[in-house]
Scaffold this active site. Sequence first.
Site, mmCIF file in Angstrom:
data_model
loop_
_atom_site.group_PDB
_atom_site.id
_atom_site.type_symbol
_atom_site.label_atom_id
_atom_site.label_comp_id
_atom_site.label_asym_id
_atom_site.label_seq_id
_atom_site.Cartn_x
_atom_site.Cartn_y
_atom_site.Cartn_z
ATOM 1 N N HIS A 1 -31.989 -12.417 22.469
ATOM 2 C CA HIS A 1 -31.099 -12.243 23.607
ATOM 3 C C HIS A 1 -30.531 -13.564 24.141
ATOM 4 O O HIS A 1 -29.713 -13.545 25.058
ATOM 5 C CB HIS A 1 -31.837 -11.537 24.747
ATOM 6 C CG HIS A 1 -32.058 -10.070 24.523
ATOM 7 N ND1 HIS A 1 -32.620 -9.564 23.384
ATOM 8 C CD2 HIS A 1 -31.761 -8.998 25.313
ATOM 9 C CE1 HIS A 1 -32.694 -8.242 23.475
ATOM 10 N NE2 HIS A 1 -32.177 -7.879 24.633
ATOM 11 N N HIS B 1 -3.917 3.220 -3.996
ATOM 12 C CA HIS B 1 -4.138 2.739 -2.628
ATOM 13 C C HIS B 1 -3.405 1.443 -2.334
ATOM 14 O O HIS B 1 -2.619 1.380 -1.376
ATOM 15 C CB HIS B 1 -5.638 2.547 -2.391
ATOM 16 C CG HIS B 1 -5.972 1.805 -1.138
ATOM 17 N ND1 HIS B 1 -5.885 2.372 0.110
ATOM 18 C CD2 HIS B 1 -6.370 0.512 -0.945
ATOM 19 C CE1 HIS B 1 -6.226 1.481 1.019
ATOM 20 N NE2 HIS B 1 -6.526 0.348 0.404
ATOM 21 N N GLU C 1 -21.240 -1.406 22.771
ATOM 22 C CA GLU C 1 -20.500 -2.618 23.125
ATOM 23 C C GLU C 1 -19.207 -2.756 22.330
ATOM 24 O O GLU C 1 -18.182 -3.186 22.876
ATOM 25 C CB GLU C 1 -21.381 -3.858 22.889
ATOM 26 C CG GLU C 1 -22.580 -3.959 23.797
ATOM 27 C CD GLU C 1 -23.819 -3.273 23.234
ATOM 28 O OE1 GLU C 1 -24.881 -3.355 23.873
ATOM 29 O OE2 GLU C 1 -23.712 -2.647 22.149
ATOM 30 N N HIS D 1 0.845 -1.192 0.000
ATOM 31 C CA HIS D 1 0.000 0.000 0.000
ATOM 32 C C HIS D 1 0.887 1.250 0.000
ATOM 33 O O HIS D 1 1.186 1.800 1.057
ATOM 34 C CB HIS D 1 -0.915 0.009 1.225
ATOM 35 C CG HIS D 1 -1.974 -1.055 1.192
ATOM 36 N ND1 HIS D 1 -1.705 -2.366 1.492
ATOM 37 C CD2 HIS D 1 -3.303 -0.992 0.897
ATOM 38 C CE1 HIS D 1 -2.823 -3.076 1.385
ATOM 39 N NE2 HIS D 1 -3.805 -2.262 1.035
#
Length: 707
Positions: free
Chosen positions: A505, A283, A441, A46
């Site tokens: 859940h 890139h 989270e 890169h």
Amino acid sequence: MTVQSNGVHKSSALPWVQKLSKDHDLVLKTFRLLIADLCQQFNGGHPGGAIGMAAIGVSLWKYVMRYAPHTPDFFNRDRFVLSNGHTCLFQYSFLHLTGYKAMTLDQLKSYHSDRVDALCPGHPEIEHEGIEVTTGPLGQGIANAVGLAMATKNLAATYNRPGYDVVNNHTWCVIGDACLQEGVGLEAISLAGHFRLNNLTVIYDNNQITCDGSVDLTNTEDVNAKMRACGWEVIDVEDGCFDIEGIVRALEQGRSSREKPTFINVRTVIGLDSSVAGTAVAHGAAFGIKSVADLKALYGFNPDGHFVIGETVRQFFEELPTRGEQWVQEWNQLVGDYTAKYPELGAEFQARVRGELPANWQSYIPTNFPEKATASRASSGLVFNPIANNINNFMVGTADLSPSVNMIWLGKVDFQHPNLRTNCNINGNYSGRYIHWGVREHAMAAVSNGLAAYAPNTIIPVTSSFFMFYLYAAPAVRMGALQHLQIIHVATHDSIGMGEDGPTHQPIELAALYRAMPNILYIRPGDSEETAGAWIAAINAKKTPSIISTSRHALPQLTQSRRDGVARGAYVLSEDESATLTILGVGAELSFALEVAAKLKAEKGIVARVVSFPCQRLFEQQKLDYKRDTLRRHRGIPAIVIEPYAPNGWERYADAGVCIRRFGYSLPGKAAYKFFGYEIDVLTSKIAGYLDQVRSDEYLRGEFVEL
């Protein structure tokens, strides 16, 4: 030269930069050609981003950042994170130029080679000198940088005294366009602004290119306005390819910020001056032999020369190791004087620097627990809260689930900006060790990786949420495991017994993921005593993250359970030399195994031994004789596991399993267990029926059977 800060233009006068400005052009050209050669050598890599960021690197490593190349683990060094990790040659090349001993030119040339001893992997890795964190998945690095900055704030607020700033380092993070698109990056950016981490500066390599094309293909937002809205100071540098003086002034302004983290929007050109400059082609591919030769000719270099670093460029960087060692000596003297004036505090601080816990930490764990049925999430609080209360190494937090996870200890102080006043009157300061992550989270785990990476075991982060939501956090949990960072994840509500919230859940499949993930301990304790063992194992695992997986619902307290047994992964809970069956009990269902064994003996004359199996990975670390003696499968005794999870993985240890292959169901906990057949009578019948079918050869030994 101008730098724009929130619309205000400022002139600069930086004589120490201007004095060396005559060398800047040569240094930048040399650096860019070095990147082009390194990628062309093996025709991969890169190059574009690293070439465009050359002036950013000179500004940081030469003029602004405080570090010590010959003492790379200097505790009070500035931290640098390359969040756009694919541009790793940017960092590797500056590590070489500034004098990091391990990063020789020969090692630098190992990029994309097949050398197994290479120090230049395709993304920065924490194991190598000068690399603070492993960055690969985009957005993780900026989140790690927030954690590094939080660590500085907490340590400074805890240990600094007037005239003795033993911790005052700054965190620098380079990001690209893609890091600003990843959700975890935006979660972390929001947190940093909320916490007002003025010791964090993010440098945005704004080249407006991603893999697929220009950024406006997918993003047309006002990035500066978004950053200001998140509570950041914003500085613009228009000419990021050449204006070293402007970049230095912006960086110094970031370091001196008093109230906010700083976002420096630096406009660059990807693959500057190459034949593919400013395009997506620059890139992720080498430019080609002719293009590299043309670039050398354009810069006045010999097109046939390779990896050329002239004496002028060497001299430009040669003072940096000496400068770094002077900072190390000054800090060591400061810590010595500090310890002389504050002996007790100084001794604690130096123990933290070494990553040591107080020798008596286990004494805070209860040796006796209430006999009544207790949810293991509550047991977890009983075990750990006294430790957190007494030992500063632990920074504990939750993703907006404080009432559920039981991680709050009496007298805890929240990690917050000291001037913040919330409407709910939950306030704190930077010495606080309880972190309200909000409903984030993924960032909770990723920022915690940064807290853990500040220095080995100086801070042990503890996160907490429902187990199901560690699927949201999984990419960052994996990065912690990959980096051998000690982080303890407290996962509650870990079975169908959590009840009415239903299949969204109920984590049927998640244990299989974490049991398969390398270098992580997934531990399911069955009662309070085993929960104590889980915490002991997790705290002793200095180079391994852990997940302590606990129940929402109350569990019987077992007289046979042992905390020391958890450390071995599995142990015999109930033995009988005449047994013809082994039942493996796990976590919240451990008591089921004991009850089924009793019923099998009483009603069917089948003698079963019971093994508690809280952690597969710890069991795998035991000697072969211990593993055989625990399971007894080598004697021809079949083993059956009881766990309402996907069965994947249990075929290594059992011949059959009472498991679940579908998503859960929205029922109260006891009703959910009944719905899925986890009642003692049903379990007894299934296991007895399995044994009948084994005897009739309908089931063959070695074939895992799902009951």
